[in-house]
Design an enzyme around this catalytic site. Structure first.
Site, mmCIF file in Angstrom:
data_model
loop_
_atom_site.group_PDB
_atom_site.id
_atom_site.type_symbol
_atom_site.label_atom_id
_atom_site.label_comp_id
_atom_site.label_asym_id
_atom_site.label_seq_id
_atom_site.Cartn_x
_atom_site.Cartn_y
_atom_site.Cartn_z
ATOM 1 N N CYS B 91 0.912 -1.207 0.045
ATOM 2 C CA CYS B 91 0.047 0.190 0.118
ATOM 3 C C CYS B 91 0.861 1.517 0.045
ATOM 4 O O CYS B 91 1.367 1.436 -0.915
ATOM 5 C CB CYS B 91 -0.937 -0.100 1.009
ATOM 6 S SG CYS B 91 -2.391 0.950 1.058
ATOM 7 N N HIS B 200 -3.381 -5.826 1.191
ATOM 8 C CA HIS B 200 -2.601 -6.011 2.593
ATOM 9 C C HIS B 200 -2.684 -7.428 2.898
ATOM 10 O O HIS B 200 -3.424 -7.871 3.598
ATOM 11 C CB HIS B 200 -3.317 -5.192 3.462
ATOM 12 C CG HIS B 200 -3.352 -3.538 3.296
ATOM 13 N ND1 HIS B 200 -2.241 -3.123 4.097
ATOM 14 C CD2 HIS B 200 -3.876 -2.644 2.388
ATOM 15 C CE1 HIS B 200 -2.473 -1.696 3.762
ATOM 16 N NE2 HIS B 200 -3.432 -1.700 2.942
ATOM 17 N N GLU B 202 -0.713 -8.591 5.078
ATOM 18 C CA GLU B 202 -0.346 -8.726 6.272
ATOM 19 C C GLU B 202 -1.537 -8.495 7.365
ATOM 20 O O GLU B 202 -1.612 -8.992 8.400
ATOM 21 C CB GLU B 202 0.659 -7.419 6.751
ATOM 22 C CG GLU B 202 -0.095 -6.248 6.858
ATOM 23 C CD GLU B 202 -0.242 -5.446 6.041
ATOM 24 O OE1 GLU B 202 -0.789 -5.968 4.889
ATOM 25 O OE2 GLU B 202 -0.505 -4.112 6.163
#
Lengths: 87, 236
Positions: B91, B200, B202
Site C-alpha cells: 500500500c 494488504h 499482512e
C-alpha cells in the site's frame, strides 16, 4: 520577499480524478461554460533577498526531482514573482 | 541461511505509518523475528529482508510516499535492494517504492474518488518472486484492500515491459476496484526481490482476524508472502 512559483499539472494522458470531480460539480452550481477541468499544484518558494540564476536553477531542480513525479506530472512553469507582485 | 528462526525481517516505521505492527505480527506468525526499523536511521541492523508497510506517511502530503522516499532508512533500503535484499512494499509502502524508482509506475487517486475498504480477490500472476514462491501460479487469494490512491498508472511502454517480463505479480480479480491499468494490483523489479502491491497480505495471516471465512477459505491467504521470503532466504 521574492518568491519562485512552481506550477505542476497531471500529465495530459493521465486521468485526473480530482479535476473530473470538480468538473462534475460545476454544472450543478450553474457553471455550464466549462468543457473540462484539470487540477494541479502551485508551490511558492520564498527567497531571502534576490532570486539569482543559481536559486532559479535550484528551484527547477527541486521542481523536477521533488515537487513533481515525472511519471504522472509535468512541471509546467518555474517563474519569479518579485516582492509585492502577484499577491 | 539454514534456520528459519534466525531470519530477521525489518519493518520500517515512518511518521504516519499505520500497519507496521500488523506487518511485524505477520513476520512473527510466519516464524521469523521482526525487527523494528526507524525511518530516520540509516542502519538496517543487518536484517535479511525489509517490509515497507502501509499507512499515510507524512499525511500523503505532496504525493503519497513522496516525502518518505527521502528518509535515511529508504536510502539504505534502495542500496540493499539493488544488492538483492528482499523488499516488500504494501500500500503506502508500494507508493514509497515507486517514488524511489525501485519499482516503475505510480499510484493516483482511485478513478471513482472513494476510499475503498473491502476484501479483494487477486490472481497470483508470478510465483517466482522472493515474496510469492509459496503460491501456486494462477492461484486466487483474498486479502483486504483499503486505500484512496490505489490506481496504478504507467506509460504504455512500461506496461508492455512489465507484461512481457512477467513482472505483473498480482492482478485484481472480480472487477477492477480502482481503475488500475491492466488490472494490476502488484508488480516486481526485474530481479524479483522487490515486490509492491496495494492490497494488504499482512492483514490476512491469522484465522478469525482476516477476510471472512467462507467455504474452505481460512482468511490467511496473506501468510504465504512471509513464508515465501523465508523460503527464499533459506534457498539463498
Amino acid at each position: 520577499m521574492a518568491r519562485v512559483i512552481v506550477d505542476v499539472m497531471p500529465k495530459p494522458e493521465i486521468l485526473d480524478p480530482q479535476g473530473k470531480a470538480v468538473n462534475g460539480a460545476l454544472p450543478r452550481l450553474g457553471f455550464t461554460q466549462f468543457a473540462s477541468v484539470r487540477q494541479g499544484k502551485r508551490f511558492e518558494l520564498e527567497v531571502e533577498g534576490e532570486v539569482t540564476e543559481e536559486i532559479l536553477a535550484a528551484a527547477r531542480e527541486a521542481a523536477e526531482s521533488v515537487l513533481s513525479n515525472p511519471i504522472i506530472e509535468d512541471v509546467v512553469s518555474v517563474t519569479v514573482a518579485e516582492e509585492g507582485a502577484d499577491k | 541461511m539454514s534456520d528459519l528462526k534466525s531470519a530477521r525481517i525489518g519493518v520500517i516505521t515512518f511518521p504516519g505509518t499505520l500497519d507496521d505492527r500488523d506487518a511485524a505480527r505477520a513476520v512473527r506468525i510466519a516464524g521469523a523475528e521482526a525487527v523494528s526499523l526507524w525511518h530516520a536511521d540509516t542502519d538496517l541492523q543487518g536484517v535479511d529482508a525489509v517490509v515497507v508497510p502501509g499507512g499515510f506517511s507524512y499525511g500523503d502530503y505532496l504525493r503519497a510516499g513522496a516525502i518518505s522516499r527521502f528518509a535515511p532508512a529508504m536510502s539504505a533500503v534502495v542500496d540493499a535492494a539493488k544488492g538483492g535484499l528482499p523488499v516488500l512494499g504494501i500500500c503506502n509502502g508500494f507508493q514509497i517504492l515507486t517514488e524511489t524508482h525501485l519499482l516503475p509506475g505510480s499510484m493516483i487517486k482511485n478513478n471513482h474518488l472513494h476510499f475503498i475498504c473491502r476484501e479483494q480477490n487477486l490472481i497470483v500472476e508470478n510465483n517466482q518472486t522472493a515474496w510469492t514462491n509459496q503460491y501456486e501460479q494462477g492461484q486466487t487469494i483474498t486479502v483486504p484492500l483499503k486505500n484512496q490512491d490505489g490506481q496504478f498508472v504507467a506509460d504504455q511502454r512500461t506496461l508492455d515491459e512489465l507484461e512481457a517480463e512477467g513482472r505483473v505479480v498480482f492482478r485484481y480479480s472480480g472487477g477492477n476496484p480502482n481503475g488500475s491499468r491492466n488490472d494490476i494490483a502488484g508488480i516486481s523489479n526485474e530481479r524479483g526481490n522487490v515486490v509492491g502491491l496495494m492490497p494488504h497480505p499482512e492483514h490476512a495471516v491469522e484465522v478469525g482476524f482476516g477476510p471472512e471465512l467462507t467455504g474452505s477459505q481460512t482468511g490467511t491467504d496473506g501468510l504465504a508472502f512471509f513464508h515465501s521470503v523465508l523460503a527464499h532466504l533459506v534457498a539463498a
